[in-house]
Design an enzyme around this catalytic site. Sequence first.
Site, PDB file in Angstrom:
ATOM      1  N   HIS A 148       0.823  -1.205   0.000  1.00 49.61           N
ATOM      2  CA  HIS A 148       0.000   0.000   0.000  1.00 49.61           C
ATOM      3  C   HIS A 148       0.858   1.257   0.000  1.00 49.61           C
ATOM      4  O   HIS A 148       2.067   1.207   0.230  1.00 49.61           O
ATOM      5  CB  HIS A 148      -0.957   0.007   1.190  1.00 49.61           C
ATOM      6  N   CYS A 164       3.032  -4.931   6.575  1.00 53.16           N
ATOM      7  CA  CYS A 164       2.801  -4.605   5.168  1.00 53.16           C
ATOM      8  C   CYS A 164       4.060  -4.080   4.492  1.00 53.16           C
ATOM      9  O   CYS A 164       5.035  -3.724   5.141  1.00 53.16           O
ATOM     10  CB  CYS A 164       1.706  -3.543   5.052  1.00 53.16           C
TER      11      CYS A 164
END
Length: 188
Positions: A148, A164
């Site tokens: 992301h 992440c």
Amino acid sequence: MTDNRLNRRTAIVTGLAALATPSLINAQEAPKSTRRNASAFKTQHWSDHFDSLGKGCIVADISSRALHYWDADGETYILFPSSVPQTEDMTKRGYTEVVRKAEHPSWTPTASMRERDPDLPQRIEGGAPGNPLGTRAMYLSWPAYLIHGTHDTRKIGRKSSSGCIGLYNEHVETLFDKVPVGTQVLLL
């Protein structure tokens, strides 16, 4: 007069050369194991990690904090700096794939995030200030693991995520437009 100028020039050049000599010698004797930031962004080849290109390939290299992308025909190769998980216990490694994509994704902290920081909000809507997922997200087949964007550019190149892989918003937008659902991903 010509001899004086030549002698002055010679003296100046000789003096400068003498001053520079220690620096040149030290530069030649620099240890070969000296690590530089640029070496962390070593290019890779998709075939070192995947049997075929499929719909495309992504390698997120945790140690060098870089994300590598190849498109389905192998013509496009892009390398992006990334943020990676803060600790080894937050790091998942192995093969997965992109299963979903979202523009302006909303963010809901996981239970372990809320345990570490009970003051976290229950949810932050997409596009809202403070949303840690930035402008785009690509969800992996592992629950709660994403590639992301981020509005906090200080995080890129650092161990700063809860699992992440983070990219500058401009980079995730470029990648988002190129990556189809089903793209192979390896976190190593």
